[in-house]
Design a protein around this motif. Structure first.
Motif, PDB file in Angstrom:
ATOM      1  N   LEU A   1      -8.811  -5.438  -4.768  1.00 21.07           N
ATOM      2  CA  LEU A   1      -7.367  -5.638  -4.785  1.00 21.07           C
ATOM      3  C   LEU A   1      -6.989  -6.978  -5.410  1.00 21.07           C
ATOM      4  CD1 LEU A   1      -6.563  -4.184  -1.257  1.00 21.07           C
ATOM      5  CD2 LEU A   1      -6.083  -3.116  -3.467  1.00 21.07           C
ATOM      6  N   ALA A   2      -7.838  -7.980  -5.232  1.00 18.24           N
ATOM      7  CA  ALA A   2      -7.554  -9.305  -5.767  1.00 18.24           C
ATOM      8  C   ALA A   2      -7.899  -9.436  -7.244  1.00 18.24           C
ATOM      9  CB  ALA A   2      -8.311 -10.361  -4.968  1.00 18.24           C
ATOM     10  N   SER A   3      -8.695  -8.513  -7.763  1.00 15.59           N
ATOM     11  CA  SER A   3      -9.157  -8.610  -9.150  1.00 15.59           C
ATOM     12  C   SER A   3      -8.010  -8.312 -10.113  1.00 15.59           C
ATOM     13  CB  SER A   3     -10.306  -7.644  -9.397  1.00 15.59           C
ATOM     14  OG  SER A   3      -9.843  -6.308  -9.351  1.00 15.59           O
ATOM     15  N   PRO A   4      -8.043  -8.898 -11.322  1.00 17.24           N
ATOM     16  CA  PRO A   4      -6.960  -8.686 -12.284  1.00 17.24           C
ATOM     17  C   PRO A   4      -6.975  -7.310 -12.938  1.00 17.24           C
ATOM     18  CG  PRO A   4      -8.665 -10.055 -13.255  1.00 17.24           C
ATOM     19  CD  PRO A   4      -9.036  -9.886 -11.816  1.00 17.24           C
ATOM     20  N   GLY A   5      -8.089  -6.597 -12.827  1.00 19.94           N
ATOM     21  CA  GLY A   5      -8.180  -5.301 -13.472  1.00 19.94           C
ATOM     22  C   GLY A   5      -8.683  -5.433 -14.907  1.00 19.94           C
ATOM     23  N   PRO A   6      -8.475  -4.371 -15.680  1.00 19.02           N
ATOM     24  CA  PRO A   6      -7.766  -3.153 -15.301  1.00 19.02           C
ATOM     25  C   PRO A   6      -8.532  -2.321 -14.277  1.00 19.02           C
ATOM     26  CG  PRO A   6      -8.753  -2.915 -17.476  1.00 19.02           C
ATOM     27  CD  PRO A   6      -8.954  -4.338 -17.075  1.00 19.02           C
ATOM     28  N   LYS A   7      -7.773  -1.544 -13.531  1.00 20.51           N
ATOM     29  CA  LYS A   7      -8.324  -0.643 -12.532  1.00 20.51           C
ATOM     30  C   LYS A   7      -7.408   0.571 -12.449  1.00 20.51           C
ATOM     31  CE  LYS A   7      -6.439  -4.176  -9.504  1.00 20.51           C
ATOM     32  NZ  LYS A   7      -6.762  -5.258  -8.554  1.00 20.51           N
ATOM     33  N   VAL A   8      -7.994   1.701 -12.119  1.00 13.41           N
ATOM     34  CA  VAL A   8      -7.256   2.960 -12.209  1.00 13.41           C
ATOM     35  C   VAL A   8      -7.545   3.821 -10.987  1.00 13.41           C
ATOM     36  CG1 VAL A   8      -6.929   5.102 -13.528  1.00 13.41           C
ATOM     37  CG2 VAL A   8      -7.333   2.934 -14.734  1.00 13.41           C
TER      38      VAL A   8
ATOM     39  N   ARG B   1       2.201  -5.713  -8.790  1.00 10.36           N
ATOM     40  CA  ARG B   1       2.106  -5.686  -7.331  1.00 10.36           C
ATOM     41  C   ARG B   1       2.205  -4.278  -6.752  1.00 10.36           C
ATOM     42  NH1 ARG B   1       6.532  -9.704  -5.263  1.00 10.36           N
ATOM     43  NH2 ARG B   1       7.583  -8.880  -7.141  1.00 10.36           N
ATOM     44  N   LEU B   2       3.123  -3.479  -7.264  1.00  2.64           N
ATOM     45  CA  LEU B   2       3.252  -2.117  -6.750  1.00  2.64           C
ATOM     46  C   LEU B   2       1.995  -1.309  -7.057  1.00  2.64           C
ATOM     47  CD1 LEU B   2       5.083  -0.052  -5.338  1.00  2.64           C
ATOM     48  CD2 LEU B   2       5.942   0.605  -7.599  1.00  2.64           C
ATOM     49  N   GLY B   3       1.406  -1.521  -8.230  1.00  2.00           N
ATOM     50  CA  GLY B   3       0.174  -0.827  -8.569  1.00  2.00           C
ATOM     51  C   GLY B   3      -0.958  -1.173  -7.619  1.00  2.00           C
ATOM     52  N   ASN B   4      -1.086  -2.455  -7.283  1.00  6.93           N
ATOM     53  CA  ASN B   4      -2.109  -2.846  -6.317  1.00  6.93           C
ATOM     54  C   ASN B   4      -1.840  -2.238  -4.949  1.00  6.93           C
ATOM     55  OD1 ASN B   4      -4.142  -4.498  -7.583  1.00  6.93           O
ATOM     56  ND2 ASN B   4      -2.563  -6.032  -7.939  1.00  6.93           N
ATOM     57  N   MET B   5      -0.576  -2.065  -4.616  1.00  8.72           N
ATOM     58  CA  MET B   5      -0.240  -1.436  -3.344  1.00  8.72           C
ATOM     59  C   MET B   5      -0.622   0.040  -3.329  1.00  8.72           C
ATOM     60  SD  MET B   5       3.413  -3.318  -2.879  1.00  8.72           S
ATOM     61  CE  MET B   5       3.471  -5.117  -2.818  1.00  8.72           C
ATOM     62  N   VAL B   6      -0.473   0.688  -4.486  1.00  2.10           N
ATOM     63  CA  VAL B   6      -0.923   2.078  -4.594  1.00  2.10           C
ATOM     64  C   VAL B   6      -2.430   2.159  -4.331  1.00  2.10           C
ATOM     65  CG1 VAL B   6      -1.280   3.989  -6.196  1.00  2.10           C
ATOM     66  CG2 VAL B   6       0.929   2.825  -6.126  1.00  2.10           C
TER      67      VAL B   6
ATOM     68  N   ALA C   1       0.797  -1.225   0.000  1.00  3.33           N
ATOM     69  CA  ALA C   1       0.000   0.000   0.000  1.00  3.33           C
ATOM     70  C   ALA C   1       0.820   1.260   0.000  1.00  3.33           C
ATOM     71  CB  ALA C   1      -0.943  -0.002   1.187  1.00  3.33           C
ATOM     72  N   ILE C   2       1.455   1.578  -1.108  1.00  2.00           N
ATOM     73  CA  ILE C   2       2.213   2.812  -1.216  1.00  2.00           C
ATOM     74  C   ILE C   2       1.369   3.827  -1.946  1.00  2.00           C
ATOM     75  CG2 ILE C   2       4.289   3.854  -2.162  1.00  2.00           C
ATOM     76  CD1 ILE C   2       5.544   1.038  -1.981  1.00  2.00           C
ATOM     77  N   ALA C   3       1.094   4.950  -1.275  1.00  2.00           N
ATOM     78  CA  ALA C   3       0.313   6.014  -1.890  1.00  2.00           C
ATOM     79  C   ALA C   3       0.521   7.267  -1.084  1.00  2.00           C
ATOM     80  CB  ALA C   3      -1.172   5.642  -1.931  1.00  2.00           C
TER      81      ALA C   3
ATOM     82  N   GLU D   1       4.661   5.344   2.065  1.00  2.00           N
ATOM     83  CA  GLU D   1       5.432   4.132   2.336  1.00  2.00           C
ATOM     84  C   GLU D   1       5.634   3.949   3.835  1.00  2.00           C
ATOM     85  OE1 GLU D   1       9.592   2.119   0.799  1.00  2.00           O
ATOM     86  OE2 GLU D   1       9.562   4.251   1.300  1.00  2.00           O
ATOM     87  N   LYS D   2       5.925   5.039   4.536  1.00  2.00           N
ATOM     88  CA  LYS D   2       6.148   4.960   5.982  1.00  2.00           C
ATOM     89  C   LYS D   2       4.900   4.503   6.717  1.00  2.00           C
ATOM     90  CE  LYS D   2       7.531   7.827   9.921  1.00  2.00           C
ATOM     91  NZ  LYS D   2       7.965   9.197  10.337  1.00  2.00           N
ATOM     92  N   VAL D   3       3.750   5.080   6.346  1.00  3.24           N
ATOM     93  CA  VAL D   3       2.498   4.739   7.014  1.00  3.24           C
ATOM     94  C   VAL D   3       2.115   3.289   6.764  1.00  3.24           C
ATOM     95  CG1 VAL D   3       0.012   5.158   6.999  1.00  3.24           C
ATOM     96  CG2 VAL D   3       1.607   7.090   7.101  1.00  3.24           C
ATOM     97  N   ASN D   4       2.269   2.851   5.531  1.00  6.67           N
ATOM     98  CA  ASN D   4       1.769   1.535   5.149  1.00  6.67           C
ATOM     99  C   ASN D   4       2.796   0.418   5.270  1.00  6.67           C
ATOM    100  OD1 ASN D   4      -1.066   2.052   4.045  1.00  6.67           O
ATOM    101  ND2 ASN D   4       0.142   3.638   3.044  1.00  6.67           N
ATOM    102  N   CYS D   5       4.061   0.782   5.384  1.00 11.35           N
ATOM    103  CA  CYS D   5       5.105  -0.243   5.433  1.00 11.35           C
ATOM    104  C   CYS D   5       5.957  -0.148   6.686  1.00 11.35           C
ATOM    105  CB  CYS D   5       6.028  -0.125   4.232  1.00 11.35           C
ATOM    106  SG  CYS D   5       5.176  -0.193   2.652  1.00 11.35           S
TER     107      CYS D   5
END
Length: 207
Positions: A92-99, A179-184, A3-5, A121-125
């Protein structure tokens, strides 16, 4: 990494600039979205649908992001999915596309935009939950950050096999891993969103 955002205020105040109108109609490259305008959120025109890689995505929800006790307006964020859903885990589990699309209302420097990524990144990681293997991708995302002005738009596009970042319709970063996109996206609708109200609005659920 999880979850980086953008999550908290930048290190210095964002300066106000004249509003620039954003218009997009891009279909020349795979994955680049074609959008249709409709709703207005806090004075920002938000498309009610967009086409990504030949698939029509619908607006799942949109919300205004504010910062500090002064409620400084920073951006309007919108979530697009193949079909509407209020289930964050299913999204989050879906293949997308998602924006996820950020429509900026305040301007800021490259360093300020990068500060927001770091704070997310700090908050979520901060508890060690982020996958170290994705650090290089996060560094690439940081490098893609650009100064923003009112009216600019950043789009985070997640497909089954890739993650793309667009700035004002121009592709600025591509990742051969989603994976990074889903984390966003998780950074907005997961357990540590910028605010509970923003998360609820994106998912279309009552507070």
């Amino acid at each position: 990494m999880t979850a980086i955002a953008p999550a908290t205020a930048p290190s210095t105040a964002w300066t106000r600039r004249p509003l620039l109108r954003y218009a997009a109609g891009i279909a020349a490259m795979p994955f680049l979205p074609t959008v249709a305008r409709a709703a207005t959120v806090s004075g920002v025109a938000v498309p009610d649908s967009m086409v990504v890689d030949g698939k029509t995505l619908v607006l799942n929800g949109a919300a205004l992001r504010t910062l500090t006790f002064l409620h400084v307006r920073i951006y309007v964020v919108a979530l697009y999915l193949p079909q509407r859903s209020a289930d964050s885990q299913a999204i989050l589990a879906s293949p997308g596309p998602k924006v996820i699309a950020l429509h900026y209302i305040h301007s800021g420097s490259k360093d300020q935009v990068q500060d927001r990524y770091r704070e997310g990144e700090k908050v979520n990681c901060g508890g060690g939950g982020c996958d170290p293997a994705l650090q290089a991708d996060f560094d690439k995302l940081m490098a893609s950050a650009a100064p923003v002005q009112e009216g600019d738009v950043t789009e985070f596009i997640v497909t089954a096999n890739a993650f793309l970042v667009l700035f004002n319709g121009r592709q600025v970063a591509t990742f051969n891993d989603n994976r990074l996109g889903n984390m966003v996206i998780e950074g907005f609708i997961g357990s540590h969103p910028p605010s509970p109200e923003l998360r609820a609005a994106l998912l279309g659920v009552p507070m």
